[in-house]
Every structure is written in structure tokens, then in C-alpha cells.
Design a protein around this motif. Structure first.
Motif, PDB file in Angstrom:
ATOM      1  N   ALA A 169       5.714  20.879   8.530  1.00 13.10           N
ATOM      2  CA  ALA A 169       4.141  21.581   8.174  1.00 13.10           C
ATOM      3  C   ALA A 169       5.299  22.137   6.257  1.00 13.10           C
ATOM      4  O   ALA A 169       6.045  22.607   6.302  1.00 13.10           O
ATOM      5  CB  ALA A 169       4.081  22.405   8.646  1.00 13.10           C
ATOM      6  N   ASP A 170       3.932  20.966   5.620  1.00 14.04           N
ATOM      7  CA  ASP A 170       4.630  22.129   3.693  1.00 14.04           C
ATOM      8  C   ASP A 170       5.521  21.027   3.049  1.00 14.04           C
ATOM      9  O   ASP A 170       5.968  21.479   2.202  1.00 14.04           O
ATOM     10  CB  ASP A 170       4.581  23.629   3.857  1.00 14.04           C
ATOM     11  N   VAL A 171       5.677  19.936   4.189  1.00 14.45           N
ATOM     12  CA  VAL A 171       6.708  18.739   2.776  1.00 14.45           C
ATOM     13  C   VAL A 171       6.246  17.672   2.314  1.00 14.45           C
ATOM     14  O   VAL A 171       5.190  17.353   3.908  1.00 14.45           O
ATOM     15  CB  VAL A 171       7.402  18.902   3.936  1.00 14.45           C
ATOM     16  N   GLU A 172       6.063  17.903   1.810  1.00 21.77           N
ATOM     17  CA  GLU A 172       5.441  16.646   1.022  1.00 21.77           C
ATOM     18  C   GLU A 172       6.481  15.390   0.864  1.00 21.77           C
ATOM     19  O   GLU A 172       7.702  15.244   0.929  1.00 21.77           O
ATOM     20  CB  GLU A 172       5.719  16.896  -1.249  1.00 21.77           C
ATOM     21  N   TYR A 173       5.705  14.668   0.737  1.00 23.54           N
ATOM     22  CA  TYR A 173       6.208  12.920   1.283  1.00 23.54           C
ATOM     23  C   TYR A 173       5.265  11.714   0.721  1.00 23.54           C
ATOM     24  O   TYR A 173       4.366  12.549   0.483  1.00 23.54           O
ATOM     25  CB  TYR A 173       6.528  12.950   2.698  1.00 23.54           C
ATOM     26  N   MET A 174       5.794  10.749   0.932  1.00 23.19           N
ATOM     27  CA  MET A 174       4.692   9.578   1.527  1.00 23.19           C
ATOM     28  C   MET A 174       5.613   8.247   1.819  1.00 23.19           C
ATOM     29  O   MET A 174       6.656   8.387   2.123  1.00 23.19           O
ATOM     30  CB  MET A 174       4.483   9.082  -0.762  1.00 23.19           C
ATOM     31  N   LEU A 175       4.195   7.221   1.736  1.00 26.03           N
ATOM     32  CA  LEU A 175       4.323   6.030   2.297  1.00 26.03           C
ATOM     33  C   LEU A 175       4.265   4.939   1.746  1.00 26.03           C
ATOM     34  O   LEU A 175       3.138   4.962   0.825  1.00 26.03           O
ATOM     35  CB  LEU A 175       3.775   5.876   3.927  1.00 26.03           C
ATOM     36  N   GLU A 176       5.255   3.443   1.498  1.00 27.61           N
ATOM     37  CA  GLU A 176       5.415   2.806   1.569  1.00 27.61           C
ATOM     38  C   GLU A 176       5.380   1.370   2.380  1.00 27.61           C
ATOM     39  O   GLU A 176       5.936   1.972   2.599  1.00 27.61           O
ATOM     40  CB  GLU A 176       6.161   2.753   0.491  1.00 27.61           C
TER      41      GLU A 176
ATOM     42  N   ALA B  98       0.743  -1.234  -0.004  1.00 27.80           N
ATOM     43  CA  ALA B  98      -0.152  -0.152  -0.540  1.00 27.80           C
ATOM     44  C   ALA B  98       0.934   1.467   0.426  1.00 27.80           C
ATOM     45  O   ALA B  98       1.730   1.596   0.260  1.00 27.80           O
ATOM     46  CB  ALA B  98      -1.119   0.480   1.286  1.00 27.80           C
ATOM     47  N   THR B  99       0.775   2.326  -0.832  1.00 29.45           N
ATOM     48  CA  THR B  99       1.476   3.190  -0.874  1.00 29.45           C
ATOM     49  C   THR B  99       0.246   5.334  -0.804  1.00 29.45           C
ATOM     50  O   THR B  99      -1.236   4.744  -0.847  1.00 29.45           O
ATOM     51  CB  THR B  99       2.585   3.535  -2.337  1.00 29.45           C
ATOM     52  N   THR B 100       0.825   5.614   0.141  1.00 33.62           N
ATOM     53  CA  THR B 100       0.380   7.501  -0.096  1.00 33.62           C
ATOM     54  C   THR B 100       0.449   7.841  -2.051  1.00 33.62           C
ATOM     55  O   THR B 100       1.941   7.476  -1.986  1.00 33.62           O
ATOM     56  CB  THR B 100       0.612   8.479   1.121  1.00 33.62           C
ATOM     57  N   ASP B 101      -0.370   8.797  -2.180  1.00 38.60           N
ATOM     58  CA  ASP B 101       0.259   9.634  -3.219  1.00 38.60           C
ATOM     59  C   ASP B 101       0.956  10.727  -2.887  1.00 38.60           C
ATOM     60  O   ASP B 101       1.482  11.521  -1.018  1.00 38.60           O
ATOM     61  CB  ASP B 101      -0.164  10.579  -3.537  1.00 38.60           C
ATOM     62  N   MET B 102       2.005  11.664  -3.488  1.00 38.89           N
ATOM     63  CA  MET B 102       3.003  12.391  -2.243  1.00 38.89           C
ATOM     64  C   MET B 102       2.218  13.733  -1.575  1.00 38.89           C
ATOM     65  O   MET B 102       1.124  13.934  -2.340  1.00 38.89           O
ATOM     66  CB  MET B 102       4.079  12.567  -3.298  1.00 38.89           C
ATOM     67  N   HIS B 103       1.903  14.052  -0.630  1.00 37.81           N
ATOM     68  CA  HIS B 103       0.853  14.590  -0.147  1.00 37.81           C
ATOM     69  C   HIS B 103       1.752  15.702   0.990  1.00 37.81           C
ATOM     70  O   HIS B 103       3.150  14.749   1.649  1.00 37.81           O
ATOM     71  CB  HIS B 103      -0.107  14.147   0.303  1.00 37.81           C
ATOM     72  N   SER B 104       1.500  16.656   1.733  1.00 37.84           N
ATOM     73  CA  SER B 104       1.623  17.584   2.648  1.00 37.84           C
ATOM     74  C   SER B 104       0.800  17.563   3.589  1.00 37.84           C
ATOM     75  O   SER B 104      -0.867  17.638   3.166  1.00 37.84           O
ATOM     76  CB  SER B 104       2.452  18.425   2.424  1.00 37.84           C
ATOM     77  N   HIS B 105       0.663  18.178   4.393  1.00 36.38           N
ATOM     78  CA  HIS B 105       0.063  18.847   5.755  1.00 36.38           C
ATOM     79  C   HIS B 105       0.251  20.086   6.437  1.00 36.38           C
ATOM     80  O   HIS B 105       1.179  20.567   5.737  1.00 36.38           O
ATOM     81  CB  HIS B 105      -0.219  18.087   6.502  1.00 36.38           C
ATOM     82  N   GLU B 106      -1.218  21.033   6.345  1.00 32.57           N
ATOM     83  CA  GLU B 106      -0.755  22.459   6.639  1.00 32.57           C
ATOM     84  C   GLU B 106       0.598  22.334   8.768  1.00 32.57           C
ATOM     85  O   GLU B 106       0.416  23.213   9.291  1.00 32.57           O
ATOM     86  CB  GLU B 106      -1.582  23.000   7.425  1.00 32.57           C
ATOM     87  N   THR B 107      -0.096  21.330   8.775  1.00 40.34           N
ATOM     88  CA  THR B 107       0.820  20.797  10.531  1.00 40.34           C
ATOM     89  C   THR B 107       1.790  20.225  10.439  1.00 40.34           C
ATOM     90  O   THR B 107       2.384  19.014   9.024  1.00 40.34           O
ATOM     91  CB  THR B 107      -0.126  19.957  11.259  1.00 40.34           C
ATOM     92  N   ASN B 108       2.623  19.675  11.182  1.00 40.79           N
ATOM     93  CA  ASN B 108       3.778  18.885  11.475  1.00 40.79           C
ATOM     94  C   ASN B 108       2.895  17.432  11.760  1.00 40.79           C
ATOM     95  O   ASN B 108       1.676  17.693  12.484  1.00 40.79           O
ATOM     96  CB  ASN B 108       5.011  19.111  13.410  1.00 40.79           C
TER      97      ASN B 108
END
Length: 76
Positions: free
Chosen positions: A56-63, A15-25
Motif C-alpha cells: 500500500a502507498d508505494v508508487e509504481y507504473m506498468l508498461e 500501453a502504460t499506466t501513470d505512476m500511481h499508488s493504492h491505499e491497499t496492498n
């Protein structure tokens, strides 16, 4: 009143997520399995007991590399 709310997430191997970021840490603690976190300039595998802090605001993905994975996480 300030609270420390944590959430649990579980995903099967692959399972993976898309590259994304959050407004929070975000704090991620790996409770089971192996996870690859990929950011803008690096990738790292984490296993049970490891953790990651993502600003916050750093793009990442999880696999989910080996699972099922269980992650405890918190946005703050």
C-alpha cells in the motif's frame, strides 16, 4: 464474510499506466505477455507465470512490453 476477489486486465503492447499508488496492498499475476513494473527505486520485467506484490502507498507504473498482456490482480 471475507472474499478473495480477483480482477482481470488486458492491454496491448506499449500501453502504460501513470505512476500511481493504492491505499491497499496489490498482488499482480502475469497470465500472458511481458510487463515492466517500475517503482521508486527499481524496474523489473515480468512474464507469464511471474507475480508481483506491491505494498500500500508505494508508487509504481506498468508498461506492456510484449502483448497483449493479461494480468490477474487483487487489492487487499
Amino acid at each position: 464474510e471475507d472474499t478473495m476477489d480477483y480482477f482481470l486486465g488486458s492491454r496491448p503492447t506499449g500501453a502504460t499506466t501513470d505512476m500511481h499508488s493504492h491505499e491497499t496492498n496489490t498482488f499482480h499475476q502475469i497470465l500472458n505477455g511481458t510487463v515492466r513494473i517500475t517503482g521508486q527505486d527499481r524496474s523489473q520485467e515480468l512474464s507469464a507465470g511471474d507475480w508481483a506484490y506491491i505494498p500500500a502507498d508505494v508508487e509504481y507504473m506498468l508498461e506492456a512490453c510484449e502483448g497483449p498482456i493479461v494480468i490477474r490482480y487483487r487489492h487487499f
